[in-house]
Design a protein around this motif. Structure first.
Motif: not given
Length: 217
Positions: A175-179, A109-113
């Motif tokens: 793709k979101a993670a790459a950005d 999840p985004r909050e753990k990136w």
């Protein structure tokens, strides 16, 4: 030390093609690629991508699968290019640590990136002592275009795709993670398509060459 330049991108972006063309223009650099499917660690990665290990598409596998790829890089570094790199030879690699930031971080999840980002860089660069890259050049190909290119590569047989390539929803997360990673680590981008049409391979390579030369010369 030499310079370590990374060519990165999602599946179908043309990393291998661009690296091969670049190798004909830059003769004094050593070109490598990951994963190294011919190694013992690469065979494990190949099995993973075919779905051999159940549960590795779950969020907690972001860490276990990351270790497969990190060890593959560690073995390659120790056996194939450490000497050249430390002697001052430039290394150009298709994929590297940044690939974990794309494909494994996307499972979380985004909050753990942020936590994963810090863990990965500590694991690979501090614990394993893998060199940090001097530049990451991201081949930014729209997913719809890259999927068309993959279909041509596999002659329309979707069964040839690995579990990452075949999952469009997952690739959208990648793709979101790459950005995220591109902004955080200041990656350089090359737009590889105009609208829904891929740019000419030679034009992309010319742009890539100009960027790489600035770093290694």
């Amino acid at each position: 030390m030499g310079k370590l330049i990374i060519i990165e991108g999602l599946d179908g972006a043309g990393k291998s093609t661009q690296a091969e063309l670049l190798s004909k223009k830059i003769n004094d650099a050593k070109f490598i690629a990951f994963p190294d499917y011919g190694s013992h660690s690469g065979k494990i990665i190949g099995e993973y991508l075919k779905g051999a290990y159940s549960g590795l598409d779950e969020p907690d596998s972001a860490y276990s699968a990351s270790s497969f790829y990190a060890i593959d890089r560690y073995i390659s570094y120790k056996t194939a290019w450490c000497g050249d790199y430390r002697a001052g030879r430039n290394i150009i690699s298709a994929r590297y640590t940044c690939s974990n930031l794309i494909y494994q971080m996307a499972k979380l999840p985004r909050e753990k990136w942020d936590d994963y980002y810090n863990w990965l860089l500590d694991f690979e660069h501090e614990k394993l002592k893998l060199p940090k890259s001097d530049a990451v050049i991201f081949l930014d190909m729209p997913l719809t275009v890259s999927q068309e290119l993959l279909a041509k590569r596999y002659e329309q047989d979707d069964g040839c795709k690995d579990m990452h390539e075949a999952d469009m929803k997952f690739l959208q997360k990648c793709k979101a993670a790459a950005d995220y990673a591109a902004e955080k680590d200041h990656w350089l981008r090359i737009d590889c398509a105009v609208g829904t049409k891929p740019r000419k391979i030679e034009d992309i390579n010319t742009e890539l060459y100009e960027i790489v030369i600035k770093y290694i010369k």
